[in-house]
Design a protein around this motif. Structure first.
Motif, PDB file in Angstrom:
ATOM      1  N   SER A 152       0.882  -1.367  -0.051  1.00  0.00           N
ATOM      2  CA  SER A 152      -0.029   0.125   0.129  1.00  0.00           C
ATOM      3  C   SER A 152       0.892   1.342   0.066  1.00  0.00           C
ATOM      4  CB  SER A 152      -0.841   0.021   1.331  1.00  0.00           C
ATOM      5  OG  SER A 152      -0.179   0.014   2.525  1.00  0.00           O
ATOM      6  N   ASN A 155       1.311   4.335  -4.522  1.00  0.00           N
ATOM      7  CA  ASN A 155      -0.150   4.955  -5.506  1.00  0.00           C
ATOM      8  C   ASN A 155      -0.030   4.761  -6.832  1.00  0.00           C
ATOM      9  OD1 ASN A 155      -1.285   5.715  -3.139  1.00  0.00           O
ATOM     10  ND2 ASN A 155      -0.110   7.657  -2.871  1.00  0.00           N
ATOM     11  N   ASN A 185      -2.595  -0.300  -3.948  1.00  0.00           N
ATOM     12  CA  ASN A 185      -3.364   0.891  -3.571  1.00  0.00           C
ATOM     13  C   ASN A 185      -3.333   1.811  -4.972  1.00  0.00           C
ATOM     14  OD1 ASN A 185      -4.365   2.239  -1.554  1.00  0.00           O
ATOM     15  ND2 ASN A 185      -2.760   3.530  -1.042  1.00  0.00           N
ATOM     16  N   PHE A 186      -4.804   1.272  -5.780  1.00  0.00           N
ATOM     17  CA  PHE A 186      -4.985   1.963  -7.055  1.00  0.00           C
ATOM     18  C   PHE A 186      -5.716   3.222  -6.918  1.00  0.00           C
ATOM     19  CE2 PHE A 186      -4.582  -2.680  -8.072  1.00  0.00           C
ATOM     20  CZ  PHE A 186      -3.902  -2.179  -9.108  1.00  0.00           C
ATOM     21  N   LEU A 187      -5.439   4.305  -7.645  1.00  0.00           N
ATOM     22  CA  LEU A 187      -6.238   5.658  -7.645  1.00  0.00           C
ATOM     23  C   LEU A 187      -6.924   5.619  -9.190  1.00  0.00           C
ATOM     24  CD1 LEU A 187      -4.033   8.372  -6.234  1.00  0.00           C
ATOM     25  CD2 LEU A 187      -5.564   6.718  -5.136  1.00  0.00           C
ATOM     26  N   VAL A 188      -8.338   5.420  -9.240  1.00  0.00           N
ATOM     27  CA  VAL A 188      -8.894   5.440 -10.465  1.00  0.00           C
ATOM     28  C   VAL A 188      -9.251   6.821 -11.127  1.00  0.00           C
ATOM     29  CG1 VAL A 188     -10.824   4.147 -11.871  1.00  0.00           C
ATOM     30  CG2 VAL A 188      -9.822   3.108  -9.361  1.00  0.00           C
ATOM     31  N   TYR A 189      -8.474   7.101 -12.081  1.00  0.00           N
ATOM     32  CA  TYR A 189      -8.862   8.242 -12.838  1.00  0.00           C
ATOM     33  C   TYR A 189      -9.946   8.164 -13.717  1.00  0.00           C
ATOM     34  CZ  TYR A 189      -5.460  10.782 -10.023  1.00  0.00           C
ATOM     35  OH  TYR A 189      -4.484  11.029  -9.146  1.00  0.00           O
ATOM     36  N   HIS A 203       1.305  13.261  -8.011  1.00  0.00           N
ATOM     37  CA  HIS A 203      -0.041  12.680  -7.328  1.00  0.00           C
ATOM     38  C   HIS A 203       0.083  11.166  -7.157  1.00  0.00           C
ATOM     39  CE1 HIS A 203      -1.037  16.989  -7.362  1.00  0.00           C
ATOM     40  NE2 HIS A 203      -1.184  16.869  -8.500  1.00  0.00           N
TER      41      HIS A 203
ATOM     42  N   MET B 450     -10.008   9.401  -3.773  1.00  0.00           N
ATOM     43  CA  MET B 450      -8.616   9.078  -4.147  1.00  0.00           C
ATOM     44  C   MET B 450      -7.645  10.135  -3.298  1.00  0.00           C
ATOM     45  SD  MET B 450      -8.225   9.142  -8.119  1.00  0.00           S
ATOM     46  CE  MET B 450      -8.931  10.511  -8.677  1.00  0.00           C
ATOM     47  N   THR B 453      -7.292   8.090  -0.188  1.00  0.00           N
ATOM     48  CA  THR B 453      -6.412   6.770  -0.619  1.00  0.00           C
ATOM     49  C   THR B 453      -5.012   7.072  -0.677  1.00  0.00           C
ATOM     50  OG1 THR B 453      -8.367   5.918  -1.823  1.00  0.00           O
ATOM     51  CG2 THR B 453      -6.378   4.694  -2.067  1.00  0.00           C
ATOM     52  N   SER B 454      -4.757   7.899  -1.423  1.00  0.00           N
ATOM     53  CA  SER B 454      -3.398   8.224  -1.490  1.00  0.00           C
ATOM     54  C   SER B 454      -2.479   8.978  -0.285  1.00  0.00           C
ATOM     55  CB  SER B 454      -3.050   9.510  -2.853  1.00  0.00           C
ATOM     56  OG  SER B 454      -3.813  10.486  -2.254  1.00  0.00           O
ATOM     57  N   GLN B 456      -3.237   7.603   2.521  1.00  0.00           N
ATOM     58  CA  GLN B 456      -3.566   6.591   3.488  1.00  0.00           C
ATOM     59  C   GLN B 456      -4.357   6.846   4.816  1.00  0.00           C
ATOM     60  OE1 GLN B 456      -1.319   3.813   3.179  1.00  0.00           O
ATOM     61  NE2 GLN B 456      -0.232   4.904   1.483  1.00  0.00           N
TER      62      GLN B 456
END
Lengths: 326, 496, 149
Positions: A152, A155, A185-189, A203, B450, B453-454, B456
């Motif tokens: 995690s 990013n 840890n996925f950030l979905v854009y 970011h 997001m 999440t980023s 934590q």
């Protein structure tokens, strides 16, 4: 972007199919009326542009005499358009991509590749993994070791949805290194473009996206591509190593193809094989591929059938491992 | 500099001027029609551009894009039915002006405001393209969330006197925005098994339903009452000196504001024009006239949304990143033509970039002329008997809706929102918070999650950067400003 | 009339409660925070509920104020026109794809015009219907290349 490519390819295919009918039809009476290529997306997207390229190429090269129309049936990640295709005869085709497999695996659709007649795989894009040039991870191994240590802590930018090829290609690679893909840890854009912006702005730490999204940035030294999913290094990017070179045994195409309704006759399939096969030989098709950063990946109906079966097996495992299975 | 002059010459070639005029005119027309926006217009033109010279194609598409910004406000002013999200703000004061018989003046004023906004933004493009694209990168999920929060709070602050209804409208809009696949997790929310809904509710259907259909239904209320509507005067087609004096500073202030917001990928004309409107209302000496036909209330957002459309071209051309639906379609079309926008475009094909920039100067001049000439024609719409006009608007609303999703499922949504719009209008609910919440709601939630999440899960990310802090301060100001003003006025009255 | 005034806040309160429970029943996420997908809808429903209650209180206080617009809604031809438009729209939606764009549009626009504009002006109605149906079909289908049924 990916969709765009895909659509273009499919469009190109459709066009090829059409043009031959007049010349080579011979005893066969197919096609008997105007042809239709379904883009299961709105105008301007990837699938739409594939469909329109196919339309244009088939007609410009006189491969098909009949009129070809492109119809847009967006919704549900292809679901609406493909459902429509199911009820048509062999005069209608639709562009597709791996979504025709994953929709069902992810539980968003009942339809799968077996509900249609695969006609061709047209072209592919390759997947890539990219970081900022000054990132502390300078190789795939560096990155994967950190992911293994603390999944995690990194990013990862992905878009526009989990369960797509961007996501699943990383899942496959991560698994090879013994990383648990579920803990990442996925950030979905919203899309590939936004993912790249996020990387440029610091970011996210790493992005997984199609190569065309990051190629220009790499050439301008704004990002560093760690790995590409093709089997061999690509000509324009010969400094970028493949996954294979870095110890991951995978080739991950982001393909686009074209399919017809269920229960097509052998003659009808042969007709499209001939037309689409001829289309991908044209110079314009090469130009379309070059503009879109696609690689040639043509497979005829028989090869595509087999390819789909292999892909289905692979995707079933990947979706399972990603934690996205329904 | 050489490249710049070369670009100017190229854009002045007769063939290119022709494309600019065609594109601008087409953009104006599609901008006026509900549902049909620049994105659709550019998309359907892609097959046409296949055989074109890439530079001409780029000029043509850009002209459609900013031309639609001119057109978008026409229907806002005349019929209270905005053609797109960025034209909503034009209904606030544009429509009241038309009701007072000032339709011609309103349209002329909005054309001039759009023109000035467009020209300022084009100049800004030349000077600031590179640094601004760097600035836009500073916007991470937290900053986007805060920007959207600022927009919503600014809109709520508009509904003075009916705050509770404003909040209700906003929360309904936010809830509607949760329909569809949840991006961050892939979970389906409230789609009721309809595949068409999985990509979320198309906000344009909500706009067309509530504004176009809802407005017509609302107007059915006294359609037979001929006494109430004496023949509307169209008035002069040029604005007065007084209107201009009130508008000129707002136009000049909000051009740059819209331009900067336009540069941020994903923000766009809706947010820009809405923030401009609220800013002007708060700065104004007579805020009570806003919403009743204040010329500056029309001019400010018009200048702003046109500038935003130019700003949105910056991330597209400098980084290859589309900042809006239309620029995404343009990106697709450019790739088909073999142009790859991105960091290398300025180095490898500078003449192309400068031709585009110069074409925007030419294009804005052409659009100013086109739109002023059209004023005389468009005001004729008001002469059409309402009983004929309304059925036609309804039909156009349906067709526009069809082009959005190619599905008749959307027709039912259109009717539901039309009826809903009627009820909201009767009960005097403010509509803008609902629409804006539908437009930004999905992104707002996604960016919020997001961000967490980023980081934590740490909330510190929301005040961890100078940009974030600045946005928080602005949000607080926009909420408290009306209160401060009130207190200030009260004290003033007391001392008097 | 009073019913209508109270009806809206009561409807909104009911809506917020439905939304609240529907949100709680959403599927949980397999990846990341399991409750991620429900926080926003749940939070929105709660706020919607609170503001709807305030709204109800306000309306009860001002129950006897007359809202002219509501009475207009129920006067003359208005209810007929509103309901007929909605019904015609629904029929249009149902026949649009099977009958095709041109025919369904002519029927829809024609009926709507006769209804709103009155049968006495039949000539205007018919000519407007035909001109606009063909014009829009031509503009969208032929000029813009939109695929219409």
């Amino acid at each position: 972007m990916k969709k765009f490519l895909f659509v273009t390819a499919a469009a190109a295919l459709a066009m090829v199919g059409c043009s031959d009918s007049g010349a080579s039809g011979g005893g066969e009476e197919f096609p008997q009326k105007n042809l239709e290529v379904v883009a299961p997306a709105s105008p301007g997207g990837g699938w739409d542009l594939t469909a329109r390229s196919v339309q244009k190429l088939l007609q410009d090269n006189d491969l098909v005499e009949e009129n070809i129309t492109v119809s847009n049936k967006p919704g549900g990640g292809g679901e609406v358009g493909w459902k429509y295709l199911q009820g048509q005869d062999a005069h209608t085709l639709a562009v597709n991509s791996s979504l025709v497999l994953t929709n069902e695996l992810l539980g968003s659709s009942e339809l799968t590749y077996e509900d249609f007649t695969p006609l061709a795989t047209l072209a592919t894009e390759w997947q890539s993994l990219a970081v900022a040039p000054d990132s502390e991870y300078q190789s795939l191994e560096d990155l994967m070791n950190q992911m293994k240590k603390d999944p995690s802590s990194i990013n990862i930018g992905v878009g526009p949805a989990l369960g797509n090829d961007d996501h699943l290609s990383l899942v496959q690679a991560a698994k090879e290194f013994g990383v648990d893909p579920k803990k990442l840890n996925f950030l979905v854009y919203e899309g590939g473009g936004d993912v790249v912006t996020a990387l440029l702005g610091g970011h996210v730490d790493v992005v997984t996206t199609s190569l065309s999204e990051v190629k220009e940035q790499h050439l301008a030294d704004k990002v560093n591509i760690l790995a590409v999913s093709s089997s061999e290094r690509l000509e324009e990017l010969d400094d970028v190593p493949t996954y294979k070179e870095q110890g991951v045994d995978m080739e991950f195409p982001h393909w686009r193809g074209i399919m017809g309704p269920p229960d097509m006759t052998e003659e009808e399939i042969a007709f499209w094989d001939e037309k689409l096969g001829a289309m991908v030989e044209t110079d314009q098709w090469n130009e379309v591929m070059e503009n879109n950063d696609w690689s040639g990946f043509y497979k005829n109906s028989e090869e595509t059938q087999q390819f789909m079966e292999e892909q289905h097996e692979l995707y079933t495992t990947l979706v399972e491992e990603s934690g996205m299975a329904k | 500099m050489d490249a710049f002059l070369e670009g100017l010459m190229t854009s002045l070639q007769p063939i290119n001027i022709m494309w600019i005029v065609i594109g601008g005119f087409l953009g104006t027309v599609v901008g006026m029609l509900p549902g049909l926006g620049p994105a659709t217009a550019v998309a359907v033109l892609i097959p046409v551009t296949f055989g074109m010279d890439p530079v001409s194609a780029l000029i043509l598409m850009a002209a459609i894009y900013y031309g639609a910004m001119y057109g978008g406000s026409r229907s806002s002013i005349l019929l209270n039915t905005p053609g797109d999200g960025s034209a909503i703000a034009a209904t606030f004061d544009g429509y009241p002006m038309a009701q007072k018989g000032l339709a011609g003046q309103a349209m002329a004023l909005s054309a001039v405001a759009s023109f000035i906004g467009g020209i300022m933004a084009t100049a800004g493009f030349i000077i600031l393209a590179k640094p601004l694209s760097e600035f836009a990168l500073k916007f991470g999920p937290a900053e986007y969330f805060l920007l959207m929060l600022l927009t919503l709070s600014a809109i709520i602050s508009l509904s003075t006197g009916r705050m509770v209804k404003g909040f209700i409208a906003m929360f309904i809009g936010l809830f509607l925005a949760t329909i569809g696949v949840d991006t961050q997790s892939g979970v389906y929310r409230f789609t009721f098994g309809i595949p068409h809904l999985s990509e979320g509710l198309e906000f344009l259907i909500v706009i067309i339903g509530i504004y176009a259909v809802g407005e017509v239904l609302y107007n059915f209320m006294n359609i037979d009452d001929d006494h109430k509507k004496e023949k509307k005067k169209v008035g002069k087609i040029w604005f007065t000196k007084e209107q201009w004096d009130r508008s000129k500073w707002p136009i000049l202030r909000n051009g740059p504001l819209g331009f900067i917001i336009g540069v941020l990928p994903g923000a766009g004309g809706s947010i820009a024009s809405m923030l401009s409107y609220t800013t002007e209302k708060q700065l104004s000496k007579h805020p009570e006239e806003f919403g009743k036909g204040a010329p500056e209330g029309l001019a400010a957002p018009e200048s702003s949304n046109n500038a935003a459309s130019v700003g949105a071209l910056i991330p597209l051309l400098t980084m290859g990143i589309p900042g809006s639906g239309t620029t995404a379609v343009m990106l697709g079309a450019l790739i088909m033509l073999g142009i790859r926008p991105g960091p290398l475009l300025f180095e490898n094909q500078p003449e192309m970039v400068w031709t585009l920039v110069n074409s925007m100067f030419v294009g804005n001049i052409a659009l100013l002329i086109i739109n002023i000439l059209l004023v005389g024609l468009l005001v004729k719409i008001l002469d059409t008997p309402a009983k004929v006009l309304y059925p036609i608007i309804i039909m156009l609303a349906f067709i526009g809706t069809y082009t959005l999703g190619y599905s008749t499922v959307d027709f039912f949504l259109l009717l539901v929102f039309g009826y809903f719009g009627l009820v909201l209008k009767i009960l005097d609910f403010p509509i803008a918070p609902l629409i804006l919440a539908v437009i930004v709601g999905g992104d707002m939630e996604q960016n919020f999650r997001m961000a967490l999440t980023s980081s934590q899960g740490s909330a510190s990310i929301f005040y961890g950067s100078p940009v974030a802090v600045g946005l928080i301060v602005l949000t607080a100001l926009s909420l408290c400003y009306p209160l401060i003003i009130k207190a200030f006025k009260r004290r003033k009255q007391q001392t008097e | 009339m009073k019913l209508f005034k109270i009806g809206m806040p009561v409807f909104l309160i009911a809506l917020s409660i439905v939304c609240f429970f529907a949100s709680l029943n959403l599927p949980r996420a397999n990846l990341g925070n399991a409750n991620g997908p429900i926080y926003f809808p749940v939070g929105i429903s709660i706020f919607l509920f609170i503001f709807s209650v305030i709204y109800l209180v306000q309306e009860i206080k001002s129950l006897h104020d007359i809202n002219e617009k509501i009475s207009e809604l129920f006067s003359g031809r208005t209810p007929l026109l509103v309901i007929a438009t909605l019904v015609l729209g629904a029929i249009y939606a149902l026949i649009f794809e099977s009958v095709g764009f041109l025919v369904s549009t002519i029927i829809f626009l024609g009926l709507l015009l006769f209804l709103v504009n009155g049968p006495k002006k039949w000539l205007v109605n018919i000519s407007v219907t035909l001109v606009f149906s063909f014009l829009s079909w031509y503009a969208f289908s032929e000029l813009l290349g939109v695929s219409l049924p």
